[in-house]
Design a protein around this motif. Sequence first.
Motif, PDB file in Angstrom:
ATOM      1  N   MET A 167       0.832  -1.205   0.000  1.00 20.47           N
ATOM      2  CA  MET A 167       0.000   0.000   0.000  1.00 20.47           C
ATOM      3  C   MET A 167       0.867   1.256   0.000  1.00 20.47           C
TER       4      MET A 167
ATOM      5  N   TRP B  13       2.534   1.606  -3.338  1.00 17.72           N
ATOM      6  CA  TRP B  13       1.549   2.025  -4.323  1.00 17.72           C
ATOM      7  C   TRP B  13       1.314   3.533  -4.217  1.00 17.72           C
ATOM      8  N   ASP B  14       1.153   3.964  -2.971  1.00 21.45           N
ATOM      9  CA  ASP B  14       0.934   5.372  -2.685  1.00 21.45           C
ATOM     10  C   ASP B  14       2.081   6.206  -3.252  1.00 21.45           C
TER      11      ASP B  14
ATOM     12  N   ILE C 111      -6.056   5.570  -1.599  1.00 25.97           N
ATOM     13  CA  ILE C 111      -5.248   4.727  -0.720  1.00 25.97           C
ATOM     14  C   ILE C 111      -5.978   4.515   0.599  1.00 25.97           C
TER      15      ILE C 111
ATOM     16  N   ASN D  59      -6.962   1.166   2.067  1.00 24.05           N
ATOM     17  CA  ASN D  59      -6.492   0.804   3.404  1.00 24.05           C
ATOM     18  C   ASN D  59      -7.625   0.286   4.267  1.00 24.05           C
TER      19      ASN D  59
END
Lengths: 391, 239
Positions: A40, A43-44, A244, A248
């Motif tokens: 994550m 990716w962010d 995100i 999340n």
Amino acid sequence: MWLAIKLAYRNLIGAGLRTWLNVLVLSFSFVVIIWLKGVMTGWDHQAKTDMTNYEIGGGQYWHEAYDPFDPLSLYDSHAPIPEAVRAEVQAGDMEPMLFLQGHIFPQGRMMPAIIKGIKPDQSIFKLPAASLDTVTDAIPAFIGAMMATSSRLEVGDRTTIRWRDANGTFDAAEILITAIFHSNVPSAEAAQVYIPLEKLWDISLLEGEATVLTFRDSEAERAELSGWVLKPKKLLTKSVDDMIKTKNAGQSVLYGILLLLAMLAIFDTQVLSIFRRQKEIGTYIALGYTRKEVVGLFTVEGTMHAVLAAVVSAAYGLPFLAWQARVGWTMPIDASQFGMAMAQTLYPVYSVGLVISTVLILTVTTAIVSYVPSRKIAKMSPTEALRGKLQ
Amino acid sequence: MHIIRIKNLTKRFPMGKGAFTALRNVSLNFAEGEFAGLIGPSGSGKTTLLNIIGSLDAPSDGSVEVLGQSIGALNAKEAARLRKENMGFIFQSYNLLQVHTVYENVEFPLLLLKFGADKRRKMVLDALEWVGLTDKEKSKPPQLSGGECQRVAIARAMVKRPAMVLADEPTANLDAANSHNILKTMEKLNRELKTTFVFATHDDKVINYLQRKIFLLDGRVDKDETIRPTTTGDHVARN
Ligand SMILES: Nc1ncnc2c1ncn2[C@@H]1O[C@H](COP(=O)(O)OP(=O)(O)OP(=O)(O)O)[C@@H](O)[C@H]1O
Ligand SMILES: [Mg+2]
């Protein structure tokens, strides 16, 4: 405490398979949670970097009428480049771009497209603008991979674009695809054609005008420009942040389930232990342990699962996580189909804080889950525990 | 000098609306170094009395003093300390820690007493020698025979050389040969270390070794006989 740790360790190692199964489940949670969180974060990072490189630079000024969600707004959303920023534009630290609503006709089909004018010598974006600097009878143009897929255009293909100039007159011309770029930024790719800014000024009769001004430096203090709306980088990447966050939230459910599974295993073991090991508990008490100390021992024993899991995780998890960070995780399906800023291969990014907090949270949760059933021991009468008859 | 003084002890267990009286008005004293047994049929209150002497249970009425401390007045921590420092328990079903080795089982009471590693090692090896299990120190209880388990339990009860050992049916699961071996070991320890032994039993094999036989019947002391031990430790009756 030291004694409890020593005894707990003996008990756990002695219990063999049961211990290792629990430890494995827990360590699996450790690794998966850290990995998922890492993906994550990666990716962010990636989504923001891509956005910066392909679409928003260090932030933008938008013409006050410009609304990316309303194509019709494009007819009015252009104005001359303000005097105040001319020097910056000259220096190459600000790129003006003009957007025009138009259509493209690949293989005779008609598709709406935004025609974007960009300077071939720009250096803010990673877009292949230099490819526009060619001599050709058609208008040189480049497109994004998403657009290439949907229009089935390839480099070297020719097709027609149509637009309406400042007077509202329709006109058309032939373009030549000089490059296709891969950005993972759908809003920079979908239904868009990039052509030289000068050419677009020419054909639209909007000489010297722009829709969006992109500046390089995201840190510098920006002045207000009348007729333009300042869009700092933070604001423009908010969509990524929101995405995100949503992701999340989704992941949290997964963590929750993982955590629950691991905790269920520990809880189950603890509850079972307290019933199966009554005689042992009675023995501890007969040998001079207080009930409180026995509760402590059982709690340490349960918690030690998490400690062992951390050790086991370190053994196979660290190499795995490091390997993932290096080669990345390639999604089995085509990521561009998702219509969101997502690279085909995500490179997880881990922070020390992430690792420590994951280990800490799991250990504390394990301690609580171990302690709760152990409290039952404190209510046990030693004589009944010795007889092993407590129900 | 009496290390256990029991006066007018009554123990009642709550049962339904009323109470069940397991011990009635029991008065007994035990001197240091006695090798005594509580004998009686099932349900006569042997285990109950042993548990109270061992501070695992509290009297309902009367007073029980062990080593000068009143059992009824001790809190959990004080009772635990009394057991830790002065008592060894031997249970009918051994109650060994199954996942620990023989050595670790015997070491356990010394860990609770926070003895240093060297001292522990020496004491554990001594205790294993008393019961003849020096070669089994690395085995775990599931790998041992019943007699061997019981010997580990004795070593565990004796290792800290407590003032008293309370043994509840220590031979119930053993054959005759094993019972005799174990009783001889205990007799020897009683002689050499002056440890007070109190048994609860209805096993003839044990009864024949006892120097003092206390017969319980329905929670009451029925008979209390002391037999003078011969100098060799051999007794009158022996099968
Ligand atoms: N916790 C308890 N609650 C209720 N009754 C009990 C409890 N413990 C013992 N008793 C009762 O007290 C009586 C004496 O029990 P105890 O265990 O002392 O007998 P015992 O002489 O050791 O018998 P055995 O030879 O069978 O071991 C029995 O009738 C038993 O049912
Ligand atoms: Mg009994």
